[in-house]
Design an enzyme around this catalytic site. Structure first.
Site, mmCIF file in Angstrom:
data_model
loop_
_atom_site.group_PDB
_atom_site.id
_atom_site.type_symbol
_atom_site.label_atom_id
_atom_site.label_comp_id
_atom_site.label_asym_id
_atom_site.label_seq_id
_atom_site.Cartn_x
_atom_site.Cartn_y
_atom_site.Cartn_z
ATOM 1 N N ARG A 75 -1.596 -14.551 4.588
ATOM 2 C CA ARG A 75 -2.503 -13.838 5.474
ATOM 3 C C ARG A 75 -1.680 -13.780 6.834
ATOM 4 N NH1 ARG A 75 -6.467 -11.428 3.822
ATOM 5 N NH2 ARG A 75 -7.631 -11.437 5.674
ATOM 6 N N HIS A 128 -1.869 -5.680 1.591
ATOM 7 C CA HIS A 128 -3.082 -6.352 1.549
ATOM 8 C C HIS A 128 -2.988 -7.701 0.532
ATOM 9 C CE1 HIS A 128 -7.118 -7.390 -0.350
ATOM 10 N NE2 HIS A 128 -6.399 -7.680 -1.286
ATOM 11 N N TYR A 168 -12.426 -2.705 -3.464
ATOM 12 C CA TYR A 168 -13.113 -2.867 -1.969
ATOM 13 C C TYR A 168 -14.410 -2.695 -2.190
ATOM 14 C CZ TYR A 168 -8.358 -2.164 0.007
ATOM 15 O OH TYR A 168 -7.161 -2.205 0.594
ATOM 16 N N ASN A 186 -1.693 -0.028 6.960
ATOM 17 C CA ASN A 186 -1.216 -1.558 7.381
ATOM 18 C C ASN A 186 -0.319 -2.173 6.166
ATOM 19 O OD1 ASN A 186 -3.198 -2.096 5.680
ATOM 20 N ND2 ASN A 186 -4.437 -3.335 7.157
ATOM 21 N N THR A 191 -5.117 -7.122 10.935
ATOM 22 C CA THR A 191 -5.459 -5.945 10.282
ATOM 23 C C THR A 191 -5.043 -4.662 10.719
ATOM 24 O OG1 THR A 191 -7.227 -7.035 9.028
ATOM 25 C CG2 THR A 191 -7.554 -4.794 8.892
ATOM 26 N N GLU A 230 -9.472 -10.281 -7.925
ATOM 27 C CA GLU A 230 -8.452 -9.436 -7.728
ATOM 28 C C GLU A 230 -7.360 -9.333 -8.612
ATOM 29 O OE1 GLU A 230 -7.497 -9.464 -3.613
ATOM 30 O OE2 GLU A 230 -9.202 -8.902 -2.856
ATOM 31 N N PHE A 253 -16.818 4.233 7.032
ATOM 32 C CA PHE A 253 -15.382 4.440 7.130
ATOM 33 C C PHE A 253 -14.619 4.503 5.850
ATOM 34 C CE2 PHE A 253 -15.953 0.069 8.245
ATOM 35 C CZ PHE A 253 -15.120 -0.679 7.036
ATOM 36 N N LYS A 269 0.841 -1.257 0.005
ATOM 37 C CA LYS A 269 -0.066 -0.041 -0.051
ATOM 38 C C LYS A 269 0.768 1.249 0.172
ATOM 39 C CE LYS A 269 -3.814 -2.214 2.468
ATOM 40 N NZ LYS A 269 -4.786 -2.357 3.668
#
Length: 140
Positions: free
Chosen positions: A86, A121, A50, A118, A92, A132, A58, A9
């Site tokens: 993961r 992803h 997303y 964070n 997260t 994705e 949010f 990110k």
């Protein structure tokens, strides 16, 4: 061989963590199948990525963060790569991520109204990975 999609990110790119994230992927024995540094993605692409969150209160913070700067997108493969990646990412929320995970070692806890920054992803299922990969790379 299982595949998954990942993003480093804007905070990970801005803070110069790309090499360390990629090193962890390679040290774990996963194969980098695709890897691209991209300029800040469009709001439309982030909204598609997303799609399950766009109606959440949010979400505008996430969109603003994800469109704030360059990102790295990629595909990695290996045995049980989705579940393993993961675990490597960590929880997260940075404050809940264990030391030794990418988020536990590098992510910073949000201050006030900041969105969660964070670092990374990763797809959460084979179906998400396929969706994705198709969305970001235009393939199945």
């Amino acid at each position: 061989m299982e595949k998954t999609f990942f993003i480093i990110k804007p905070d990970g790119v801005k803070r110069g963590l790309v090499g360390q994230v990629l090193q962890r992927i390679e040290q774990r024995g996963f194969q980098l199948e695709k890897l691209e540094l991209r300029p800040a993605p469009s709001s439309e692409l982030v909204d598609q990525h997303y799609e399950a969150l766009v109606d959440k209160a949010f979400y505008p913070l996430i969109r603003d963060f994800m469109t704030s700067g360059p990102i790295v997108v990629g595909v990695i493969s290996g045995p049980q790569v989705i579940s393993c990646w993961r675990k490597m990412m960590g929880a997260t929320r940075p404050e809940e991520a264990l030391p030794g995970t990418i988020r536990g070692d590098f992510a910073q806890a949000p201050q006030g109204d900041e969105t969660i920054q964070n670092i990374v992803h990763g797809s959460d299922s084979p179906e998400s990975a396929a969706r994705e990969i198709a969305l970001w790379f235009g393939e199945k």
